[in-house]
Design an enzyme around this catalytic site. Structure first.
Site, short mmCIF file in Angstrom:
data_model
loop_
_atom_site.label_atom_id
_atom_site.label_comp_id
_atom_site.label_asym_id
_atom_site.label_seq_id
_atom_site.Cartn_x
_atom_site.Cartn_y
_atom_site.Cartn_z
N GLU A 21 1.02 -1.25 0.02
CA GLU A 21 0.02 -0.15 0.16
C GLU A 21 1.08 1.21 0.22
O GLU A 21 2.06 1.29 0.40
CB GLU A 21 -0.81 -0.09 1.01
CG GLU A 21 -1.93 -1.01 1.54
CD GLU A 21 -2.63 -0.93 2.71
OE1 GLU A 21 -3.46 -1.83 2.93
OE2 GLU A 21 -2.16 -0.06 3.69
N LYS A 46 2.24 4.41 1.54
CA LYS A 46 2.61 4.74 2.90
C LYS A 46 2.44 6.29 2.72
O LYS A 46 3.29 6.88 2.40
CB LYS A 46 3.83 4.50 3.39
CG LYS A 46 4.08 4.93 4.99
CD LYS A 46 5.34 4.45 5.41
CE LYS A 46 5.16 4.65 7.08
NZ LYS A 46 4.54 5.88 7.47
N ARG A 88 -1.49 9.16 11.18
CA ARG A 88 -2.27 8.07 11.67
C ARG A 88 -3.33 8.25 12.38
O ARG A 88 -3.30 9.03 13.30
CB ARG A 88 -1.27 6.90 11.99
CG ARG A 88 -1.97 5.56 12.59
CD ARG A 88 -1.90 4.87 11.42
NE ARG A 88 -2.57 3.45 11.79
CZ ARG A 88 -1.64 2.35 12.08
NH1 ARG A 88 -0.20 2.55 11.97
NH2 ARG A 88 -2.06 1.09 12.39
N PHE A 108 -7.37 2.23 5.03
CA PHE A 108 -6.62 1.14 4.70
C PHE A 108 -6.86 -0.24 5.59
O PHE A 108 -6.66 -1.35 4.95
CB PHE A 108 -5.14 1.47 4.75
CG PHE A 108 -4.41 1.79 6.12
CD1 PHE A 108 -4.35 1.06 7.08
CD2 PHE A 108 -4.15 3.16 6.13
CE1 PHE A 108 -3.81 1.26 8.37
CE2 PHE A 108 -3.64 3.56 7.37
CZ PHE A 108 -3.49 2.51 8.53
N GLU A 151 5.60 8.66 1.28
CA GLU A 151 6.77 8.23 1.87
C GLU A 151 7.66 7.03 1.41
O GLU A 151 8.42 6.93 1.50
CB GLU A 151 6.58 7.98 3.30
CG GLU A 151 6.25 9.54 4.19
CD GLU A 151 6.11 9.15 5.80
OE1 GLU A 151 7.13 9.43 6.32
OE2 GLU A 151 5.20 8.42 6.05
N LYS A 159 2.12 -5.93 3.92
CA LYS A 159 1.55 -6.58 4.80
C LYS A 159 1.03 -7.97 4.43
O LYS A 159 0.89 -8.22 3.21
CB LYS A 159 -0.02 -5.73 5.01
CG LYS A 159 0.18 -4.60 5.37
CD LYS A 159 -1.20 -3.87 5.57
CE LYS A 159 -1.17 -2.28 5.90
NZ LYS A 159 -2.30 -1.52 6.23
N LYS A 207 7.65 -1.57 6.41
CA LYS A 207 7.52 -0.42 5.86
C LYS A 207 8.82 -0.14 4.96
O LYS A 207 9.83 -0.36 5.54
CB LYS A 207 7.43 0.84 6.56
CG LYS A 207 8.14 0.89 7.93
CD LYS A 207 7.62 1.98 8.98
CE LYS A 207 8.56 2.02 10.25
NZ LYS A 207 7.94 3.19 10.92
#
Length: 539
Positions: free
Chosen positions: A120, A122, A127, A230, A303, A308, A370
């Site tokens: 996905e 970032k 958050r 998400f 970023e 996942k 990440k």
């Protein structure tokens, strides 16, 4: 924490008598009890309720502390990875260790037999855990937003709260908890045509804003934002944390598709990858490289990527927070009391250790990785800086200086111009060493040759050069690196803004003992790096 059997402990340590074995068993039970409380508190962040359940019904009663709307859930966090190949190998090797979601029995066999991951965007925002519940008849929906540290930030993002309330009828549910990223945007020709802006813009929002809003539902004068959802962990009274990410994402898109509005509420952009066999790995590597480049490029302006496992359940992060203790200072002040209570319950009431396993069976490896531009060596430039000041650390770092304020050198004026704060890449030994080193170099006030709008608690007599790396360079109203040259450059284009340059997500690499202060990276070099970026980050 994996709990070893008593028999294994006895064999491994060759215990000579049952007294020692009994002592180890008691220790096992206490440690497992602590894990159980942490697990319950992670999914139900209400300390008082968890303790009351513990006191009234013992450890088994903690099962009742489930996910609940308006009670924040400790978020699922990711570990950094330094390359595409590293992250793919990580998921390939650890596939057999993933704790499958409760829906695994209804998933296709080929899906379960091969590692499937999703990548996905970032997003470069804040958050947010968004809790929503339909209001009573005639009343607006109840909406609260929590940060990754579980603080209530609904006031800061009142425009999001208002927008969800105004559009609640489009949501096909009674209540939900969504994991999302709130990103600052600049709206162009149409309301839905937006450009993503860096986190620095979002950080200008005050923590609590007046509840004044325009007819569009957004606060007058506030920074426009867009929500990128998400994950979903709660729906219509049911917890979804035990379901696989594949199922949770399906539920998210199906349930909240009606809220989908470009530029206001969107789903995170993603691609799915299968890692089966060498050919699958090679194809996944190529696709992931391309997707990473897209995410950090001019069209993505993110970023990097979040990776996942699609098989795994929602696993709350259970490591200690930066502010100290599991779940921050709110728990660290009282957690020792809970430990004493747990010891009593285990020793006096003899709870069977096996009763606790269903609550603490966490996966032994990171379910999320990440891949950010600042973690990938080929995307990061090395910068030599000079420490000029610092603040007192917080939490466990309160004994030391943290963060440090660092600067670059302007040869034309001899000034040290602040570039950023640095608090990543340090070991505890380094913190202690530099605390002793700079405690002897504290000056009464900021030196005349230091240029910054930062208000450091301590100012130093500059003494050494550090090498740091970061994500990218961004405009800053606070830091003065290359400000004079940048303003002169901007005046040529009719821009009269007065800003310097800052480094995002800096991390310490090493001390440059071979360099003197005047040999630190110059303001001219910083400006050249800024102008040479694939995309110039706006403040």
């Amino acid at each position: 924490m994996r709990c070893l059997s008593t028999a294994h402990i006895i064999r491994s340590h060759k215990l000579k008598n049952t007294t020692e074995a009994s002592a180890i068993l008691e220790k096992e039970k206490i440690l497992k009890a602590q894990e159980t409380f942490r697990a319950a508190y992670a999914r139900h962040h209400d300390f008082n309720n968890c303790v009351l359940k513990l006191v009234s019904g013992g450890l088994p009663a903690l099962e009742a502390c489930e996910v609940e709307v308006f009670v924040p859930v400790q978020p699922m966090l990711a570990s950094p990875s330094r390359s595409v190949n590293d992250v793919l190998e990580h998921f390939q090797e650890q596939h057999s260790s993933v704790q499958l979601g409760d829906d695994s029995k209804i998933l296709p066999s080929d899906f379960l037999s091969s590692p499937f991951i999703t990548a996905e965007y970032k997003y470069d925002g804040q958050r947010a855990q968004i809790h929503c519940k339909r209001g009573t008849e005639g009343e607006p929906a109840n909406v609260k937003i929590y940060s990754r540290h579980l603080d209530d930030i609904s006031g800061k993002f009142f425009q999001v709260v208002k927008w969800i309330r105004d559009n609640w009828d489009k949501a096909g549910c009674k209540s939900f908890i969504v994991d999302a990223e709130i990103v600052a945007v600049r709206r162009k020709g149409t309301e839905k045509d937006v450009v993503l802006l860096p986190f620095q813009v979002l950080s200008t929002l005050k923590r609590s804003m007046r509840e004044e809003h325009s007819s569009s539902g957004f606060v007058e004068g506030a920074v426009p934002v867009c929500v990128f959802a998400f994950d979903i962990i709660f729906l219509n009274g049911d917890s979804l944390i035990y379901h696989s990410f594949r199922e949770r994402r399906y539920v998210l898109h199906k349930t909240l598709n009606g809220l989908m509005t470009g530029g206001y509420f969107e789903f995170a952009k993603y691609i799915d990858l299968a890692l089966g066999g060498s050919s699958g790995m090679n194809l996944a590597s190529t696709e992931l490289d391309s997707f990473l480049a897209e995410s950090i490029g001019p069209s993505g302006r993110c970023e990097g990527l979040m990776l996942k496992s699609m098989h795994s359940r929602y696993t709350s992060h259970e490591s200690r927070e930066k502010s100290g203790g599991f779940g921050g200072w709110r728990v660290s002040c009282f957690f020792w009391l809970v430990c004493l209570l747990l010891m009593y319950l285990v020793q006096q009431l003899s709870y069977d250790i096996h009763v606790l396993c269903f609550l603490t069976n966490f996966s032994p490896f990171s379910l999320m990785q990440k891949l950010k531009r600042d973690y990938v060596d080929s995307l990061a430039d090395s910068i030599d800086v000079v420490p000029i000041g610092a603040w007192r650390g917080k939490g466990r770092k309160s004994r030391w200086f943290s963060p440090f304020l660092v600067a670059v050198h302007d040869p034309s004026t001899g000034e040290l111009e602040s570039l950023c704060r640095v608090m990543s890449g340090f070991s505890d030994e380094f913190y202690q060493e530099k605390f002793e080193f700079y405690s002897k170099r504290i000056v009464d006030k900021k030196l005349d040759n230091v240029s910054t709008d930062e208000k450091a608690t301590f100012w130093f007599d500059p003494a050494e050069v550090w090498e740091i790396r970061g994500a990218d360079l961004t405009l800053s109203p606070v830091h003065h690196a290359a400000r004079t040259a940048l303003n002169r450059q901007n005046e040529m284009f009719g821009d009269d803004s007065d800003q310097g340059i800052s480094l995002r997500f800096p991390r310490f690499q090493r001390i440059r003992g071979d360099k003197q202060i005047k040999e630190a990276t110059s303001s001219t070099q910083i400006l050249a790096l800024f102008n040479g970026q694939p995309q110039r980050q706006e403040a």
